[in-house]
Structures are given as structure tokens and as C-alpha cells.
Scaffold this motif. Structure first.
Motif, PDB file in Angstrom:
ATOM      1  N   LEU B 222       0.854  -1.191   0.000  1.00  0.00           N
ATOM      2  CA  LEU B 222       0.000   0.000   0.000  1.00  0.00           C
ATOM      3  C   LEU B 222       0.890   1.241   0.000  1.00  0.00           C
ATOM      4  CD1 LEU B 222      -2.564  -1.136   2.722  1.00  0.00           C
ATOM      5  CD2 LEU B 222      -3.080  -0.748   0.289  1.00  0.00           C
ATOM      6  N   GLU B 223       0.555   2.194  -0.859  1.00  0.00           N
ATOM      7  CA  GLU B 223       1.333   3.430  -0.878  1.00  0.00           C
ATOM      8  C   GLU B 223       1.000   4.262   0.355  1.00  0.00           C
ATOM      9  OE1 GLU B 223       2.056   7.179  -3.948  1.00  0.00           O
ATOM     10  OE2 GLU B 223       0.052   6.316  -3.759  1.00  0.00           O
ATOM     11  N   VAL B 224       2.010   4.642   1.130  1.00  0.00           N
ATOM     12  CA  VAL B 224       1.752   5.489   2.297  1.00  0.00           C
ATOM     13  C   VAL B 224       2.795   6.596   2.420  1.00  0.00           C
ATOM     14  CG1 VAL B 224       0.665   3.629   3.645  1.00  0.00           C
ATOM     15  CG2 VAL B 224       3.094   4.088   3.930  1.00  0.00           C
ATOM     16  N   HIS B 225       2.420   7.624   3.157  1.00  0.00           N
ATOM     17  CA  HIS B 225       3.290   8.771   3.395  1.00  0.00           C
ATOM     18  C   HIS B 225       4.075   8.486   4.669  1.00  0.00           C
ATOM     19  CE1 HIS B 225       3.572  13.359   4.356  1.00  0.00           C
ATOM     20  NE2 HIS B 225       4.550  12.992   3.547  1.00  0.00           N
ATOM     21  N   PHE B 226       5.386   8.227   4.510  1.00  0.00           N
ATOM     22  CA  PHE B 226       6.186   7.810   5.671  1.00  0.00           C
ATOM     23  C   PHE B 226       6.913   8.976   6.351  1.00  0.00           C
ATOM     24  CE2 PHE B 226       6.153   3.075   4.881  1.00  0.00           C
ATOM     25  CZ  PHE B 226       5.829   2.732   6.171  1.00  0.00           C
ATOM     26  N   ALA B 227       6.928  10.157   5.720  1.00  0.00           N
ATOM     27  CA  ALA B 227       7.685  11.282   6.297  1.00  0.00           C
ATOM     28  C   ALA B 227       7.114  11.706   7.655  1.00  0.00           C
ATOM     29  CB  ALA B 227       7.640  12.461   5.335  1.00  0.00           C
ATOM     30  N   GLY B 228       7.992  12.136   8.543  1.00  0.00           N
ATOM     31  CA  GLY B 228       7.539  12.624   9.845  1.00  0.00           C
ATOM     32  C   GLY B 228       7.247  14.110   9.774  1.00  0.00           C
ATOM     33  N   CYS B 229       6.342  14.573  10.613  1.00  0.00           N
ATOM     34  CA  CYS B 229       5.982  15.989  10.611  1.00  0.00           C
ATOM     35  C   CYS B 229       7.190  16.829  11.025  1.00  0.00           C
ATOM     36  CB  CYS B 229       4.826  16.226  11.577  1.00  0.00           C
ATOM     37  SG  CYS B 229       4.454  17.985  11.762  1.00  0.00           S
ATOM     38  N   PRO B 230       7.495  17.887  10.262  1.00  0.00           N
ATOM     39  CA  PRO B 230       8.664  18.716  10.589  1.00  0.00           C
ATOM     40  C   PRO B 230       8.512  19.437  11.936  1.00  0.00           C
ATOM     41  CG  PRO B 230       7.384  19.721   8.815  1.00  0.00           C
ATOM     42  CD  PRO B 230       6.836  18.347   9.019  1.00  0.00           C
ATOM     43  N   TYR B 231       7.289  19.559  12.422  1.00  0.00           N
ATOM     44  CA  TYR B 231       7.092  20.249  13.703  1.00  0.00           C
ATOM     45  C   TYR B 231       7.091  19.300  14.905  1.00  0.00           C
ATOM     46  CZ  TYR B 231       5.826  24.399  11.014  1.00  0.00           C
ATOM     47  OH  TYR B 231       5.841  25.469  10.164  1.00  0.00           O
ATOM     48  N   ALA B 232       7.226  17.988  14.638  1.00  0.00           N
ATOM     49  CA  ALA B 232       7.173  17.011  15.748  1.00  0.00           C
ATOM     50  C   ALA B 232       8.231  17.370  16.787  1.00  0.00           C
ATOM     51  CB  ALA B 232       7.396  15.609  15.223  1.00  0.00           C
ATOM     52  N   GLN B 233       7.822  17.328  18.055  1.00  0.00           N
ATOM     53  CA  GLN B 233       8.742  17.741  19.120  1.00  0.00           C
ATOM     54  C   GLN B 233       9.122  16.569  20.020  1.00  0.00           C
ATOM     55  OE1 GLN B 233       5.521  19.866  20.371  1.00  0.00           O
ATOM     56  NE2 GLN B 233       6.148  21.896  19.622  1.00  0.00           N
ATOM     57  N   GLN B 234      10.170  16.768  20.796  1.00  0.00           N
ATOM     58  CA  GLN B 234      10.500  15.827  21.871  1.00  0.00           C
ATOM     59  C   GLN B 234       9.450  16.031  22.957  1.00  0.00           C
ATOM     60  OE1 GLN B 234      12.770  13.341  22.223  1.00  0.00           O
ATOM     61  NE2 GLN B 234      11.897  12.932  24.221  1.00  0.00           N
ATOM     62  N   SER B 235       8.410  15.248  22.885  1.00  0.00           N
ATOM     63  CA  SER B 235       7.267  15.497  23.747  1.00  0.00           C
ATOM     64  C   SER B 235       7.206  14.487  24.881  1.00  0.00           C
ATOM     65  CB  SER B 235       5.997  15.387  22.914  1.00  0.00           C
ATOM     66  OG  SER B 235       5.951  14.082  22.363  1.00  0.00           O
ATOM     67  N   PHE B 236       6.317  14.760  25.843  1.00  0.00           N
ATOM     68  CA  PHE B 236       6.050  13.828  26.934  1.00  0.00           C
ATOM     69  C   PHE B 236       5.585  12.492  26.362  1.00  0.00           C
ATOM     70  CE2 PHE B 236       3.046  12.552  30.528  1.00  0.00           C
ATOM     71  CZ  PHE B 236       4.065  12.086  31.338  1.00  0.00           C
ATOM     72  N   ARG B 237       4.770  12.576  25.292  1.00  0.00           N
ATOM     73  CA  ARG B 237       4.303  11.344  24.651  1.00  0.00           C
ATOM     74  C   ARG B 237       5.473  10.480  24.188  1.00  0.00           C
ATOM     75  NH1 ARG B 237      -0.118   8.948  21.805  1.00  0.00           N
ATOM     76  NH2 ARG B 237      -1.514  10.627  22.422  1.00  0.00           N
ATOM     77  N   LYS B 238       6.474  11.126  23.600  1.00  0.00           N
ATOM     78  CA  LYS B 238       7.617  10.373  23.078  1.00  0.00           C
ATOM     79  C   LYS B 238       8.389   9.716  24.225  1.00  0.00           C
ATOM     80  CE  LYS B 238      10.980  10.515  19.468  1.00  0.00           C
ATOM     81  NZ  LYS B 238      12.059  11.333  18.937  1.00  0.00           N
ATOM     82  N   GLU B 239       8.563  10.459  25.305  1.00  0.00           N
ATOM     83  CA  GLU B 239       9.254   9.930  26.485  1.00  0.00           C
ATOM     84  C   GLU B 239       8.509   8.700  27.016  1.00  0.00           C
ATOM     85  OE1 GLU B 239      10.391  12.171  30.406  1.00  0.00           O
ATOM     86  OE2 GLU B 239       9.751  13.627  28.921  1.00  0.00           O
ATOM     87  N   VAL B 240       7.193   8.847  27.181  1.00  0.00           N
ATOM     88  CA  VAL B 240       6.384   7.745  27.714  1.00  0.00           C
ATOM     89  C   VAL B 240       6.448   6.550  26.766  1.00  0.00           C
ATOM     90  CG1 VAL B 240       3.993   7.053  28.211  1.00  0.00           C
ATOM     91  CG2 VAL B 240       4.873   9.231  29.065  1.00  0.00           C
ATOM     92  N   SER B 241       6.378   6.849  25.473  1.00  0.00           N
ATOM     93  CA  SER B 241       6.448   5.794  24.462  1.00  0.00           C
ATOM     94  C   SER B 241       7.739   4.981  24.576  1.00  0.00           C
ATOM     95  CB  SER B 241       6.330   6.456  23.088  1.00  0.00           C
ATOM     96  OG  SER B 241       6.986   5.709  22.118  1.00  0.00           O
ATOM     97  N   GLU B 242       8.853   5.657  24.822  1.00  0.00           N
ATOM     98  CA  GLU B 242      10.129   4.940  24.948  1.00  0.00           C
ATOM     99  C   GLU B 242      10.144   4.026  26.171  1.00  0.00           C
ATOM    100  OE1 GLU B 242      12.974   8.129  24.699  1.00  0.00           O
ATOM    101  OE2 GLU B 242      12.599   8.371  22.535  1.00  0.00           O
ATOM    102  N   HIS B 243       9.584   4.497  27.277  1.00  0.00           N
ATOM    103  CA  HIS B 243       9.532   3.653  28.479  1.00  0.00           C
ATOM    104  C   HIS B 243       8.650   2.420  28.237  1.00  0.00           C
ATOM    105  CE1 HIS B 243      11.892   6.124  31.127  1.00  0.00           C
ATOM    106  NE2 HIS B 243      11.227   7.193  30.756  1.00  0.00           N
TER     107      HIS B 243
END
Lengths: 306, 306
Positions: B222-243
Motif C-alpha cells: 500500500l502506498e503510504v506517506h512515511f515522512a515525519g511531521c517537521p514540527y514534531a517535538q521531543q514530547s512527553f508522549r515520546k518519552e512515555v512511548s520509549e519507556h
């Protein structure tokens, strides 16, 4: 920086969650006031209570005893203490001796109860068995049973344990991660038991971070048993604890917000899942149990065939 | 190892949580069956529904569209799609083009709605403002509002989003850690809104781990858009996701157990804290809102003075 409260230039701690700098006296005062606040807010004590402190001699239980003793000095409650001797060579005796000295110093009734006397086997002996299930499973169950028995024998109306903020948040997170909503109804500041024969348990230190309890016993020069249990394992609890502490570094109020959220969730869970335990008795020892044998007696049967 | 299901020796995945080894066809089949199971168990679809898929062109929404389309092929539901153009240069257009091609391939009604057309400002322009609050705050609010509007305009009875297991568990854990019980009542497979004017949202992929969705789109080509958003930040969500991902390595069922536990907690929380939102309307745009202005219009007022 000087002490935020009194201006004393000798600081012993910066409280990350509030940004306060505190000197020794103001720090001690802040811990004691906070415990008293928890006791009042959560209605942990009733006038005339006889509180049994589960006193291992470690920093947490010694702190719980020390601060609850202020309520005894005000004639609000009476206090007694129990120390469980699991039978671990080169480890437990030091804690027992320390517990005995604290009880003597404060002039309170104190009892040492042992696995060996009650069940005829020590934890060291259990760990020699080929079919053992790991030290912590036994220790938790036997300790709980012995403390409950001691509470009834000593006429205690409450059992106080030294669980601190870190212990409580670890337990909450472990049960969130395991999806164990049944256990989630049982944590909290005050554990009213399903069976009337189990004495109500209270956790006066549940809002004090572990490191602050460590600092409190040093600041108050309280003798405590600092050695770690030789059977302590690399457990799920430890793993979860490390993740929480990492999050806590960037978010110093996270343990408190987790606790506050949990307290609301517990209320909802308790209303949703009313406990309907069988209020039976263990055939062998007569302790409250929903099965033929209580957990302690079924472990003994499995281990010794008795 | 051969495929646990069909014996095919060409394995593309070992499923850590079940221990299964799967070939490409059996893997695709397992994902589709699991989504269908979630849809049935959680009663996400009713016969005759017109489901609006929030289609960014990324792997999650393309997978949601692809699998929901099987219900359309069985004439259970009708499907339409909407893509939000936030106005992010060198990023969004690729996703829009991919979304357009998928809609065309499947022959479904599709609409592209933009921040610029609706509010006269792009996300890029917002990020030029000195007083902005961070890209994600705006993006979340504007996207939700635009999708809700599109649902009403297109006559949709449900809105399907591509939230996967990782997204859902991250949101659950973030709210546990922040103690946000109000938000905890709003997550889950099916978000029935407090205001009737908000269309019911469903998350058919909430039991599929993110990495399996990545593998699914590759396996199905399936063709999909894999690029990440240029505004994505080091967020609390990302921290929690890593744990969570670290815990998941040693405990491969932990995301599922967290989800199951949460589902029970949500039920209890909903019964305990009945929503009593004011069902008003935004003075400016007429969208449902409990304040004078809805969140989107109050952002615009703050940003542009309009």
C-alpha cells in the motif's frame, strides 16, 4: 541559597517538586507535618485506636513509628509494634535488634514473631527446597499472615506499614501495566479489608518520597537497618521503579499526579466492582480465607506435605 | 521456522506476544481478522453506517481505510474520507496526493479541507507568530474541528481514525501519570461524545501494534506517506512511548494488558463521573462548545485578533 522557610544558610535538601530549599529542622518539620496531613485527610486514625506498627527496623517502618508516636504523645492513640523474623541468616537479626531498641526507647509493647515458631520452617529452609516459588512470594504471604495474627492477639485496631510514595506509585503502575483492576481496588492510604477479621491497614508515609525518608532518618539520627535483603531479585517492580524515576527527573511532580489520579480511579473501581468475597475460614489455622486453606497454609502444605 | 499457520517456510514476522511465526499471507490475514474482531467486540459499526475515515495518507489511516473497506465491500457500511491540509510546506502535499489516490482507487467520496480556507491561516503562518503555543496544540484542535465539520457536511454517522495500540497505550499511560481522570473517560475504542453534534469516533486499529501496521502496508504494498511531521517535538508522549517500548521488550504482552485494564477502569470512571458538560454553541462558528467560543475559534482570536 538559604532555607526558604527560616533563612538558615545550612541547606540539606532542594525539594524538586516545590522548588523549596530547606535546612535540617525545617526539613524534619515538613516531613512530619506532611504525614500528619495525610493522616487527617485520609482519616487514618480514630481517637482511641491501638496501632500496630509493622516494624522491620528499616528506614520506612522506623519513620512510621517515629511520626505516629507524636499522636501517642498527644494521647490520641496507643501504639504497639511487631517484627517478623522470616529466618534469613546474616540479615534479619540486625533489623530485629534495631526494632527492639526503638520499642524500648519509646516504651511501647513489641513482639517478634517468627516463621520458624509458627510454621516450623524458615525462609532459608524454604529456599533450599527444590520446588520453591521464589522468596518474595512466600515472604509476602507469611509476613502478612503473621502481622494479621499479631494484630488480633495484641488487640490492635489498625496496622500501620511504612509504604512510601515510591512503593505506592510502583504498585499502582505495576497493576496498571498488568491490567490488574482487582489489585487496584486494594491499594491506597487505607485498606479496608473484605473480611472483618483482617485489621484495617494504613500507610501514613504514602505521600513521602523514598529519598526523603532516607534523609529524614539521617537528619533525626534514627538508627535503622540499611542492609538489603539477600533474596531481593531483579523484579518487575524494580524495572517499573527505574522507569518512574527516570520520568520523575524531568517531571518532579509525576509521582504525586499518578497518586492523585489513582485515588480517583480507586474510588470509581470500588463502586463498580463491589467485593463479594466468600468470608470463610482456613480449615487448618482458622484465619479468614475464601478457599479451604489460606494462602500461608497452602504454601506450607506444598512445601512440607503437612 | 515455518509459518505456524500454513507451514510456508517464508516467514516475515515472529509475533512476540503469541510466539507465532507467520508468512506474508497469514500475517495479512491475522491483522485483518483482528481488526474485524475489534469492530465486532466493541460494536464499532452498525449496518448502514456512513464512516468518514480521517485519512492523512500515513500508514495508520491507510490501513484503517483498507480494512474498513472490506465491510463496505460486504455492503455493511458506506465509506468516505477526509484529509486535513494543515498548511505545512514540503510535507503535507505528499500525504494529500497519496490520500487522493487511495480514495480514487477504492472509488470513495473524498474531501480535502484546509486550515487556510477555513480560518485564513496555515500552520506554517501560525508558527511564525511570536505568541504561538507550539504546533501540536493548534494542529490537534483544528484538525478535530475540521474533521467534525466534514463529518456533518458529508452525512457521516461515524468517524474512524487510525490510532494503533501504541498510540492508545501511550495516551492511557500519559493520563495515568498526569492523573487526568477526565481525559481517561474519553479514550477507548469508541468515543461517544458528550454533545450530540459531535460524531461518534471509532478506533478500529487500537489492538494492532504500530510495528505490525508498518509491516502490513509493506506486505500489502500500500502506498503510504512515511515522512515525519517537521514540527514534531521531543514530547512527553515520546518519552512515555520509549519507556513502554522498553518494558515491552521483556514483557511482550504488556501493551495488551494495559489496554484491557484500562477498558475496565474506563467503564468504572464513566459510571462514577457522569459527564455534565454544558451543551452550548460557539458564538462565532456554531460548533458545539461549553464556552462562548470553541477552542478553535478562541485560538484564532488569540492569533489574529479576529
Amino acid at each position: 541559597m538559604d532555607c526558604t522557610k527560616c533563612g538558615n544558610p545550612k541547606i540539606i535538601i532542594k525539594k524538586e517538586q516545590s522548588g523549596q530549599y530547606l535546612c535540617k529542622d525545617c526539613f524534619i518539620d515538613s516531613i512530619e507535618k506532611k504525614v500528619i496531613k495525610t493522616v487527617r485527610k485520609e482519616k487514618l486514625l480514630d481517637k482511641g485506636d491501638k496501632v500496630l506498627v509493622a516494624l522491620s527496623g528499616g528506614k520506612d517502618s522506623v519513620t512510621a513509628l517515629e511520626i505516629l508516636n507524636t499522636f501517642r504523645q498527644m494521647n490520641v492513640i496507643d501504639i504497639c509494634a511487631v517484627t517478623v523474623d522470616e529466618g534469613i541468616d546474616n540479615y534479619r537479626q540486625d533489623g530485629i535488634d534495631i526494632a527492639i531498641r526503638h520499642a524500648k526507647r519509646l516504651g511501647i509493647e513489641h513482639k517478634v514473631v517468627s516463621l520458624k515458631d509458627t510454621y516450623g520452617i524458615t525462609l532459608d529452609e524454604i529456599m533450599q527446597k527444590e520446588n520453591h516459588r521464589g522468596s518474595c512470594s512466600y515472604c509476602g504471604v507469611f509476613r502478612r499472615t503473621l502481622i494479621n495474627k499479631a494484630a488480633r492477639e495484641m488487640g490492635a485496631t489498625k496496622i500501620a506499614t511504612g509504604h512510601n510514595l515510591d512503593d505506592e506509585v510502583q504498585a499502582i503502575m505495576m497493576n496498571y501495566l498488568e491490567g490488574n483492576t482487582n489489585n487496584l481496588t486494594k491499594l491506597g492510604a487505607k485498606t479496608e479489608s473484605e473480611a472483618e477479621e483482617f485489621t484495617v491497614k494504613i500507610k501514613p508515609l504514602r505521600e513521602i518520597p523514598e529519598r526523603e525518608i532516607g534523609l529524614y532518618v539521617v537528619a533525626k539520627e534514627l538508627e535503622v537497618h540499611f542492609a538489603g535483603c539477600p533474596y531481593a531479585q531483579q523484579s518487575f517492580r524494580k524495572e517499573v521503579s527505574e522507569h518512574i524515576n527516570q520520568l520523575d527527573e524531568a517531571h518532579p511532580t509525576i509521582k504525586y499526579s499518578t497518586l492523585r489520579g489513582y485515588d480517583k480511579i480507586k474510588k470509581a473501581l470500588k463502586d463498580e466492582f463491589k467485593n463479594d468475597y466468600a468470608h470463610g475460614r482456613c480449615e487448618k489455622c482458622g484465619e479468614p480465607s475464601s478457599n479451604r486453606l489460606c494462602k500461608a497454609c497452602s504454601f506450607i502444605e506444598e512445601l512440607t506435605g503437612d
